[in-house]
Design an enzyme around this catalytic site. Structure first.
Site, PDB file in Angstrom:
ATOM      1  N   TYR A  74     -16.612 119.839   5.323  1.00 51.73           N
ATOM      2  CA  TYR A  74     -17.158 119.882   6.683  1.00 51.73           C
ATOM      3  C   TYR A  74     -18.312 120.889   6.753  1.00 51.73           C
ATOM      4  CZ  TYR A  74     -17.582 120.545  11.683  1.00 51.73           C
ATOM      5  OH  TYR A  74     -18.096 120.643  12.959  1.00 51.73           O
ATOM      6  N   GLU A 109     -14.022 119.055  19.551  1.00 53.88           N
ATOM      7  CA  GLU A 109     -14.215 120.427  20.023  1.00 53.88           C
ATOM      8  C   GLU A 109     -13.327 120.716  21.235  1.00 53.88           C
ATOM      9  OE1 GLU A 109     -15.563 122.780  18.409  1.00 53.88           O
ATOM     10  OE2 GLU A 109     -16.867 121.736  17.010  1.00 53.88           O
ATOM     11  N   TRP A 139      -9.814 125.178  13.881  1.00 56.78           N
ATOM     12  CA  TRP A 139     -10.598 124.009  13.478  1.00 56.78           C
ATOM     13  C   TRP A 139      -9.896 123.291  12.326  1.00 56.78           C
ATOM     14  CZ3 TRP A 139     -13.504 120.858  15.736  1.00 56.78           C
ATOM     15  CH2 TRP A 139     -14.304 119.962  15.026  1.00 56.78           C
TER      16      TRP A 139
END
Length: 187
Positions: free
Chosen positions: A17, A39, A47
């Site tokens: 990522y 998000e 995350w």
């Protein structure tokens, strides 16, 4: 290769990522909606948690096809709240569907979220090179401005901290640390 602190010694998912998505400018509307949703889902979580469930989110939310998500109904809400493969926060799920409906209205009016967000920076990414993670702000005047505008336009769960992370994910803000050797923009 030297990476931002959060991606150093991370698992393959986080490293990939960081190296290939985060801070990479995108103009894709589906990806913009996906990252908006992820998000939102991350709020209060890591995350890593969101990334580990990303494929499940894609399956649960029709690969983030905004037209399909906008048509989700009460049965879909029940299905999503009971889906152990995703983050089952009822408010976040409800607001994702709401935001999809808002986006469909925008699309019918000839507007896109991606073009709207990029207009705040004159269609050019803002490149920051902070010395340490402690220097990277959780929100900025830009994320506050965008958050306020999105809320006025009827979008939900788009506070300035979520918007800051979203703008970074979309590459509108490129907040790789100064020491990071990942180079998305050929600088």
């Amino acid at each position: 290769m030297t990476r931002c602190d959060w991606a150093e010694n991370a698992d393959d998912l986080m490293t990939h990522y960081h190296d290939y998505e985060w801070g990479v400018p995108t103009k894709d509307e589906r990806e913009t909606f996906e990252l908006m949703t992820l998000e939102m889902m991350q709020a209060g979580l890591s995350w890593q948690t969101v990334l580990s469930k990303r494929e499940n989110f894609r399956a649960a939310f029709a690969n983030f096809d905004v037209d399909r998500v906008a048509q989700f109904n009460d049965d879909d809400m029940v299905r999503l709240v009971n889906d152990a493969g995703i983050i089952r926060n009822k408010l976040k799920i409800k607001d994702t569907i709401h935001n999809a409906r808002q986006l469909v209205e925008w699309h019918h009016a000839g507007r896109t979220m991606n073009a709207y967000l990029w207009s705040f920076v004159g269609d050019q990414p803002v490149i920051n090179r902070y010395p340490t993670m402690a220097d990277v702000p959780a929100q900025t005047p830009l994320s506050q401005q965008v958050s306020k505008a999105l809320k006025q336009a009827g979008f939900k769960f788009v506070g300035p901290t979520i918007v800051q992370s979203w703008l970074e994910a979309l590459g509108i803000l490129d907040d790789h640390l100064a020491k990071c050797t990942v180079n998305h923009l050929g600088e």
